[in-house]
Each structure stands twice: as structure tokens, then as C-alpha cells.
Design a protein around this motif. Sequence first.
Motif, PDB file in Angstrom:
ATOM      1  N   UNK A 115     -56.331  59.354  42.072  1.00  0.00           N
ATOM      2  CA  UNK A 115     -57.397  59.881  42.936  1.00  0.00           C
ATOM      3  C   UNK A 115     -57.397  61.409  42.953  1.00  0.00           C
ATOM      4  N   UNK A 116     -56.296  61.996  42.550  1.00  0.00           N
ATOM      5  CA  UNK A 116     -56.161  63.453  42.624  1.00  0.00           C
ATOM      6  C   UNK A 116     -56.682  64.203  41.415  1.00  0.00           C
ATOM      7  N   UNK A 117     -57.659  63.674  40.720  1.00  0.00           N
ATOM      8  CA  UNK A 117     -58.211  64.372  39.569  1.00  0.00           C
ATOM      9  C   UNK A 117     -57.309  64.332  38.353  1.00  0.00           C
ATOM     10  N   UNK A 118     -56.484  63.319  38.289  1.00  0.00           N
ATOM     11  CA  UNK A 118     -55.471  63.142  37.248  1.00  0.00           C
ATOM     12  C   UNK A 118     -56.080  63.164  35.850  1.00  0.00           C
ATOM     13  N   UNK A 119     -57.036  62.307  35.600  1.00  0.00           N
ATOM     14  CA  UNK A 119     -57.641  62.213  34.256  1.00  0.00           C
ATOM     15  C   UNK A 119     -58.363  63.503  33.867  1.00  0.00           C
ATOM     16  N   UNK A 120     -59.037  64.088  34.821  1.00  0.00           N
ATOM     17  CA  UNK A 120     -59.773  65.328  34.545  1.00  0.00           C
ATOM     18  C   UNK A 120     -58.792  66.451  34.179  1.00  0.00           C
ATOM     19  N   UNK A 121     -57.693  66.531  34.926  1.00  0.00           N
ATOM     20  CA  UNK A 121     -56.697  67.571  34.642  1.00  0.00           C
ATOM     21  C   UNK A 121     -56.064  67.348  33.274  1.00  0.00           C
ATOM     22  N   UNK A 122     -55.739  66.100  32.961  1.00  0.00           N
ATOM     23  CA  UNK A 122     -55.132  65.808  31.661  1.00  0.00           C
ATOM     24  C   UNK A 122     -56.096  66.093  30.518  1.00  0.00           C
ATOM     25  N   UNK A 123     -57.373  65.810  30.739  1.00  0.00           N
ATOM     26  CA  UNK A 123     -58.379  66.089  29.705  1.00  0.00           C
ATOM     27  C   UNK A 123     -58.437  67.588  29.401  1.00  0.00           C
ATOM     28  N   UNK A 124     -58.152  68.388  30.421  1.00  0.00           N
ATOM     29  CA  UNK A 124     -58.126  69.848  30.238  1.00  0.00           C
ATOM     30  C   UNK A 124     -56.763  70.341  29.780  1.00  0.00           C
ATOM     31  N   UNK A 125     -55.819  69.424  29.605  1.00  0.00           N
ATOM     32  CA  UNK A 125     -54.475  69.805  29.183  1.00  0.00           C
ATOM     33  C   UNK A 125     -53.640  70.415  30.299  1.00  0.00           C
ATOM     34  N   UNK A 126     -54.013  70.134  31.534  1.00  0.00           N
ATOM     35  CA  UNK A 126     -53.350  70.721  32.689  1.00  0.00           C
ATOM     36  C   UNK A 126     -52.486  69.688  33.407  1.00  0.00           C
ATOM     37  N   UNK A 127     -51.279  70.100  33.768  1.00  0.00           N
ATOM     38  CA  UNK A 127     -50.426  69.297  34.637  1.00  0.00           C
ATOM     39  C   UNK A 127     -50.144  70.161  35.859  1.00  0.00           C
ATOM     40  N   UNK A 128     -50.677  69.748  36.993  1.00  0.00           N
ATOM     41  CA  UNK A 128     -50.545  70.541  38.219  1.00  0.00           C
ATOM     42  C   UNK A 128     -49.189  70.267  38.879  1.00  0.00           C
ATOM     43  N   UNK A 129     -48.849  71.110  39.822  1.00  0.00           N
ATOM     44  CA  UNK A 129     -47.635  70.908  40.603  1.00  0.00           C
ATOM     45  C   UNK A 129     -47.673  69.604  41.372  1.00  0.00           C
ATOM     46  N   UNK A 130     -48.841  69.258  41.896  1.00  0.00           N
ATOM     47  CA  UNK A 130     -48.987  67.987  42.628  1.00  0.00           C
ATOM     48  C   UNK A 130     -48.766  66.800  41.694  1.00  0.00           C
ATOM     49  N   UNK A 131     -49.244  66.908  40.472  1.00  0.00           N
ATOM     50  CA  UNK A 131     -49.038  65.826  39.499  1.00  0.00           C
ATOM     51  C   UNK A 131     -47.556  65.697  39.166  1.00  0.00           C
TER      52      UNK A 131
END
Length: 155
Positions: A115-131
Amino acid sequence: MDLVAGLEAWPGAVLIRQSGTAYLFVNAAHILGIGLLVGAVLPLDLRLLGFFRAVPLAVIEAFLTRAAAVGLALALATGFWLFTVKPDEYLANEAFLWKLGLLVLAIANIGLQHAGGYRRALANGTVTGAMRFRAAVSATLWLATLLAGRWIGFL
């Protein structure tokens, strides 16, 4: 308690109570489901935590997520089936109750991660601190659930 008695009388419960072979196959399928689940979740969580950086998330995420989902479905179905053999005993077993609680938390964590924008972040190559945090929580919860499951037989 009528529900518990109904579960014990369910033909599937009767089958595995009366047939060692049926119990063997259901139990083996449960272990297979757990292995598939944990075997997919841990590498993905470790990758999100920064390990195996040479492996692109875009390559492994979809496969490992689907493999974990299949493992979870198999483990839940067979786990419920095994529960119906002796529901009174399982409901009185502290380790079983811990396992259920940890399982609920682990599944809720999956929901939070996605729910935390996981797929969108991964598509951008981003791994956030929350992830990363949720990946650490995930690995901890799934391993704790596994240990609680093993603990059941010792109480």
C-alpha cells in the motif's frame, strides 16, 4: 464450541486422523508451502535491505512476490487443514496462538508494504527507508512465525 466440533467432524479432518499417508501428504504440502514462502520472502527482504545489490529488483521482485504468494496460499490451506485435526488442542497451545498472531502481523506488513507505493518506487529503482524498515520487519516476523510453528510440538 460448535464450530470447533464441526471442524473436527469435517471429512478432511477425519481423513487425516485416520490415514497416516494422508497426514503425511498434507503435512509435507504444508512444509513445502512454508519453504516456498520463506524461501521467496527472505531473499527479497534481504535485497530491499541492501544485500545482493548486483541483482536488479526489477528482475526478481515480481517472481519472488508471486512465489511467496503461492507458498502462503499453500501454507494457509494446509495449515488450516492440519488445525482441523485437533482444534481444541491447538487453541489451547500458547505457541499456536503466538504463531497465529505473528502470521496476522506478517500478512498485515505485506499489505502495508504494497500500500505504501512499493511497486511504483521499485519501478523507479528506488528503495525508501520505509521499505527497508518493512523488509526488516517482514524478515523478523516470518522467521518468528516459523519458530513459533516449530514450538507448537514442544508444548
